[in-house]
Scaffold this motif. Structure first.
Motif, PDB file in Angstrom:
ATOM      1  N   PHE A   1      -5.552   9.341 -11.545  1.00  0.00           N
ATOM      2  CA  PHE A   1      -4.219   8.940 -11.089  1.00  0.00           C
ATOM      3  C   PHE A   1      -4.013   9.248  -9.611  1.00  0.00           C
ATOM      4  CE2 PHE A   1      -3.505   8.913 -15.648  1.00  0.00           C
ATOM      5  CZ  PHE A   1      -2.794   7.722 -15.786  1.00  0.00           C
ATOM      6  N   PHE A   2      -4.709  10.242  -9.078  1.00  0.00           N
ATOM      7  CA  PHE A   2      -4.671  10.471  -7.627  1.00  0.00           C
ATOM      8  C   PHE A   2      -5.159   9.222  -6.897  1.00  0.00           C
ATOM      9  CE2 PHE A   2      -5.064  15.437  -7.326  1.00  0.00           C
ATOM     10  CZ  PHE A   2      -3.860  15.550  -7.999  1.00  0.00           C
ATOM     11  N   LEU A   3      -6.249   8.640  -7.399  1.00  0.00           N
ATOM     12  CA  LEU A   3      -6.804   7.442  -6.766  1.00  0.00           C
ATOM     13  C   LEU A   3      -5.799   6.301  -6.818  1.00  0.00           C
ATOM     14  CD1 LEU A   3      -9.126   5.819  -5.518  1.00  0.00           C
ATOM     15  CD2 LEU A   3      -9.944   5.348  -7.839  1.00  0.00           C
ATOM     16  N   LEU A   4      -5.185   6.080  -7.974  1.00  0.00           N
ATOM     17  CA  LEU A   4      -4.202   5.002  -8.110  1.00  0.00           C
ATOM     18  C   LEU A   4      -3.041   5.198  -7.150  1.00  0.00           C
ATOM     19  CD1 LEU A   4      -2.986   2.517  -9.442  1.00  0.00           C
ATOM     20  CD2 LEU A   4      -2.153   3.987 -11.298  1.00  0.00           C
ATOM     21  N   HIS A   5      -2.512   6.414  -7.086  1.00  0.00           N
ATOM     22  CA  HIS A   5      -1.363   6.680  -6.210  1.00  0.00           C
ATOM     23  C   HIS A   5      -1.760   6.588  -4.736  1.00  0.00           C
ATOM     24  CE1 HIS A   5       0.304   9.126  -9.833  1.00  0.00           C
ATOM     25  NE2 HIS A   5       0.388   7.829 -10.008  1.00  0.00           N
ATOM     26  N   HIS A   6      -3.001   6.929  -4.435  1.00  0.00           N
ATOM     27  CA  HIS A   6      -3.500   6.794  -3.060  1.00  0.00           C
ATOM     28  C   HIS A   6      -3.516   5.317  -2.659  1.00  0.00           C
ATOM     29  CE1 HIS A   6      -6.565   8.632  -0.004  1.00  0.00           C
ATOM     30  NE2 HIS A   6      -5.606   7.964   0.582  1.00  0.00           N
ATOM     31  N   LEU A   7      -3.941   4.457  -3.591  1.00  0.00           N
ATOM     32  CA  LEU A   7      -3.986   3.016  -3.303  1.00  0.00           C
ATOM     33  C   LEU A   7      -2.582   2.420  -3.225  1.00  0.00           C
ATOM     34  CD1 LEU A   7      -7.061   2.173  -5.534  1.00  0.00           C
ATOM     35  CD2 LEU A   7      -6.984   2.071  -3.039  1.00  0.00           C
ATOM     36  N   TYR A   8      -1.648   2.908  -4.071  1.00  0.00           N
ATOM     37  CA  TYR A   8      -0.227   2.538  -3.920  1.00  0.00           C
ATOM     38  C   TYR A   8       0.203   2.774  -2.470  1.00  0.00           C
ATOM     39  CZ  TYR A   8       1.220   2.896  -8.961  1.00  0.00           C
ATOM     40  OH  TYR A   8       1.424   2.730 -10.301  1.00  0.00           O
ATOM     41  N   LEU A   9      -0.029   4.017  -2.041  1.00  0.00           N
ATOM     42  CA  LEU A   9       0.411   4.445  -0.710  1.00  0.00           C
ATOM     43  C   LEU A   9      -0.218   3.578   0.378  1.00  0.00           C
ATOM     44  CD1 LEU A   9       1.709   6.458   1.309  1.00  0.00           C
ATOM     45  CD2 LEU A   9      -0.325   7.892   1.019  1.00  0.00           C
ATOM     46  N   CYS A  10      -1.530   3.334   0.268  1.00  0.00           N
ATOM     47  CA  CYS A  10      -2.218   2.548   1.299  1.00  0.00           C
ATOM     48  C   CYS A  10      -1.705   1.114   1.341  1.00  0.00           C
ATOM     49  CB  CYS A  10      -3.725   2.559   1.047  1.00  0.00           C
ATOM     50  SG  CYS A  10      -4.497   4.149   1.436  1.00  0.00           S
ATOM     51  N   ALA A  11      -1.409   0.531   0.170  1.00  0.00           N
ATOM     52  CA  ALA A  11      -0.884  -0.837   0.137  1.00  0.00           C
ATOM     53  C   ALA A  11       0.489  -0.906   0.804  1.00  0.00           C
ATOM     54  CB  ALA A  11      -0.797  -1.329  -1.308  1.00  0.00           C
ATOM     55  N   LEU A  12       1.331   0.101   0.547  1.00  0.00           N
ATOM     56  CA  LEU A  12       2.651   0.136   1.182  1.00  0.00           C
ATOM     57  C   LEU A  12       2.523   0.386   2.683  1.00  0.00           C
ATOM     58  CD1 LEU A  12       5.720   0.073   0.907  1.00  0.00           C
ATOM     59  CD2 LEU A  12       5.667   2.506   0.289  1.00  0.00           C
ATOM     60  N   ALA A  13       1.584   1.257   3.073  1.00  0.00           N
ATOM     61  CA  ALA A  13       1.356   1.534   4.493  1.00  0.00           C
ATOM     62  C   ALA A  13       0.851   0.287   5.212  1.00  0.00           C
ATOM     63  CB  ALA A  13       0.353   2.677   4.647  1.00  0.00           C
ATOM     64  N   GLN A  14      -0.064  -0.447   4.571  1.00  0.00           N
ATOM     65  CA  GLN A  14      -0.568  -1.692   5.162  1.00  0.00           C
ATOM     66  C   GLN A  14       0.577  -2.686   5.364  1.00  0.00           C
ATOM     67  OE1 GLN A  14      -2.812  -4.570   2.727  1.00  0.00           O
ATOM     68  NE2 GLN A  14      -4.548  -4.256   4.119  1.00  0.00           N
ATOM     69  N   ARG A  15       1.511  -2.698   4.417  1.00  0.00           N
ATOM     70  CA  ARG A  15       2.686  -3.588   4.520  1.00  0.00           C
ATOM     71  C   ARG A  15       3.570  -3.192   5.697  1.00  0.00           C
ATOM     72  NH1 ARG A  15       4.256  -7.292   0.979  1.00  0.00           N
ATOM     73  NH2 ARG A  15       6.450  -7.814   0.646  1.00  0.00           N
TER      74      ARG A  15
END
Length: 709
Positions: free
Chosen positions: A557-571
């Protein structure tokens, strides 16, 4: 003639005292024609050249020594925490990174494969027994790898245990003799496997402090814990699960169990259950015969032996299905263990002893937990379990507090199974109200943030589940008061938990997801850093996916939340690095089509698609969209819908043919759970029925409510 060298080391302690992610067997494979004659000498020279280069470059005020200092973990441990055998090391952890980067870059051309084990036995009678089982199961899978298909011989060199004390009574008396006995037995067992019958197998033990190949194996084991080194040189380890090794055991099972029964029938049962769980799902007759054999062993046990056996298996299930973040990786095995235990104990409750009634209650709850985690919506499981408790609670539980605890857990699972899994979020409060009132009347629970902070896991779970309900309702309605209730409830949940235990970690993750769904980048970043315990260095590399500070296999779940964060940051116009290395690791994950890994694949694909790399995203989406043979249960089908839409979009962008039909998929979900079509329309799914090239990939991925996205 193709000859391979396999170097194997270990890390951690193979006992219940260590985490499965910390203790594993690992190493590397080298094809001999990649390194010419004088193999050992060439490896030694390679390491010495790296040491000389490091010392000449003056990366550290002190010098590295070969071979004395060649030990990964002490080189990454502050001097004050090193054991007495490593006090001679003078280089500090902050100075050593260039050396290891140089070693891995130098050895990469000669490396055919890097590997590690994952998982522990169900029961661990002692540390050496667990180590031996894991070593065998890992080797059986390793030698079946296709890279050895043309090999004529395999030379396996295993690092001696760090101390003779670990070898047990007989091994400690004569370690060399014990190692030869173990090596000969392993070689015989490996030789029986179909894939290596015509290959010459040599196994020996050597010192990991002196043998250059084993020194490198130690480096790889350490790097697989740290992870960053291998990411940087783009080496992706193969991971062999402990349970899967049992499918390759070629010994006559009945004979093996009979031998164990004569010496320790409880150990035979535990071993038999591991064999049963490790069999292929298609090996139906083998599994049926094994179950019959296990039941015959069980009925011969004394009452005390049965109680010891059932208690140990019950604790193992509780630990793996409740305590660990890797619970989603354990669901199928857990289900198989429950099936085996139910076959062994009497069919009728009236014929059960008290300890069998207790395990039956535990199995009923764990079965509901597995169903809820698998996204199933099976009302009969709850009804059957409640009826069983109503009739036999007086014999199952020692006191009223035990009974209330079990009811709390059952109600929480009922809310997941009957409400969350069917999108009936507003119904959660009704489901939980009776048990919450009962709990409050007995324990007089107060908000953990209202004055005195008290650790109370039951209060945390109840508060956290109610907060999750509010999180979903906020996303569905957009009403601000639901967001405030969700945030407050999750903070209460976290405050009532001991930091870093499994309930605390879940609450932290739910809060990260809440801020992310609100598209609040600053709060999402801050909360994710708290969730993973990020230091200043990690925070500075948060948008580089090649610098992951956690174990991807254990902290899924750390990995999933990290990718959430990166997708929002990219946006928000941040540059995300390390995408292709992460893509390779996710593609190689054996559970990419299962929850939650399929969501990680989805968000990684979004990061690639937004960066105009649809060609890199398509394989991720194809694997994540793959449904099991029997099809998805409703909840997983609902979660997988955006993945299918993104795959359709990806194919259109790349000019590939696609047969995806949105309305057909929506109709299937609505048939499984009436009312879903209306919910999806409220969420705006119909805007994804137009021209795919015009869709916002982030919006497609994030349209399901709250953490279902």
């Amino acid at each position: 003639m193709k000859q391979f060298y396999i170097f194997i080391d270990e890390t951690g302690s193979f006992s219940y005292l260590d985490k499965p992610g910390n203790c594993f067997i690992g190493g590397w494979v080298c094809q001999c024609d990649k390194i010419p004659k004088n193999f050992d000498k060439r490896l030694r020279v390679l390491l010495q050249e790296c040491v000389e280069w490091f010392n000449d470059k003056q990366y550290a005020s002190k010098k590295l020594k070969y071979p004395e200092d060649m030990h990964f973990m002490p080189l990454h441990t502050p001097a004050s925490r090193r054991n007495k055998y490593d006090q001679h090391i003078t280089v500090t952890p902050d100075q050593i990174q260039p050396f290891f980067k140089a070693v891995f870059e130098a050895i990469k051309p000669s490396t055919a494969l890097v590997f590690r084990s994952f998982g522990l036995p169900v029961i661990i009678p002692h540390e050496q027994a667990a180590y031996t089982e894991i070593l065998r199961n890992t080797l059986l899978q390793l030698v079946s790898n296709k890279i050895f298909s043309t090999a004529t011989s395999l030379k396996i060199i295993i690092a001696s245990r760090r101390t003779a004390e670990l070898l047990g009574y007989s091994g400690k008396k004569d370690p060399k003799k014990y190692e030869k006995y173990l090596a000969d037995n392993l070689a015989r067992e490996i030789q029986r496997t179909r894939s290596v019958k015509k290959k010459k197998i040599e196994i020996s033990f050597a010192s990991a402090r002196k043998n250059p190949g084993l020194i490198i194996a130690d480096f790889f084991c350490g790097a697989m814990k740290k992870n960053n080194y291998l990411n940087k040189v783009e080496i992706n380890p193969d991971i062999y699960s402990f349970e899967a090794g049992y499918r390759l055991i070629n010994l006559p099972t009945q004979e093996q169990l009979s031998y164990m029964c004569r010496h320790n029938p409880v150990a035979a049962l535990e071993h038999g259950i591991q064999l049963y769980c490790g069999q292929s799902p298609t090996a139906i007759k083998t599994k049926e015969k094994l179950l019959d054999r296990l039941k015959n062993i069980y009925v011969t046990l004394t009452m005390d032996q049965k109680e010891v056996f059932l208690r140990s298996i019950g604790e193992y299930l509780e630990n793996n299905l409740t305590q660990k973040a890797t619970r989603y990786l354990f669901l199928n095995q857990g289900y198989e263990i429950i099936k085996a235990l139910r076959y062994m104990i009497p069919d009728e409750a009236s014929r059960m002893h008290r300890y069998e009634l207790r395990i039956a209650a535990g199995l009923g709850l764990q079965n509901i937990r597995i169903a809820s985690h698998q996204g199933r919506c099976d009302h009969s499981l709850i009804k059957k379990h409640i009826a069983f408790l109503g009739q036999w609670a007086h014999q199952i539980f020692s006191n009223r507090l035990e009974y209330i605890q079990h009811l709390v857990d059952t109600s929480l699972m009922a809310a997941q199974l009957e409400d969350f899994n069917q999108l009936h979020f507003a119904q959660v409060e009704t489901t939980l109200t009776p048990v919450r009132k009962l709990y409050d009347d007995i324990f007089k629970a107060t908000s953990a943030t209202a004055g005195q902070v008290q650790y109370d896991e039951n209060y945390a779970k109840l508060e956290g589940t109610y907060a999750q309900m509010c999180g979903f309702l906020y996303d569905l309605t957009g009403q601000e008061h639901y967001y405030q209730l969700a945030e407050e409830g999750l903070k209460n949940d976290i405050a009532a938990c001991r930091p870093e235990d499994h309930v605390w970690e879940q609450g932290m993750g739910f809060l990260t997801a809440l801020y992310w769904k609100r598209q609040d980048l600053a709060k999402t970043r801050e909360q994710f850093c708290l969730e993973i315990g990020a230091d200043a260095d990690i925070k500075s590399n948060l948008y580089h996916l090649g610098h992951i500070p956690y174990d991807q296999e254990e902290k899924i779940f750390f990995l999933l939340h990290h990718l959430y964060l990166c997708a929002l940051a990219q946006r928000n116009d941040e540059v995300i690095k390390g995408l292709e290395g992460m893509r390779d690791r996710v593609l190689n994950n054996r559970r990419i089509s299962s929850y939650p890994m399929m969501l990680s694949a989805k968000w990684l694909a979004v990061l690639l698609m937004v960066g105009n790399k649809a060609d890199k995203a398509i394989e991720l989406l194809e694997k994540a969209a793959a449904t099991p043979f029997k099809g998805d249960d409703f909840t997983y089908g609902f979660i997988r819908l955006p993945i299918k839409i993104l795959l359709h979009q990806c194919k259109v962008k790349l000019g590939k043919s696609t047969e995806f039909n949105l309305q057909t998929n929506i109709d299937i979900l609505d048939q499984q759970n009436p009312g879903t079509k209306a919910q999806l329309e409220k969420l705006g799914v119909n805007k994804f029925s137009g021209v795919p090239k015009d869709w916002d990939s982030y919006a497609v991925a994030s349209f399901p409510p709250y953490y279902y996205a």
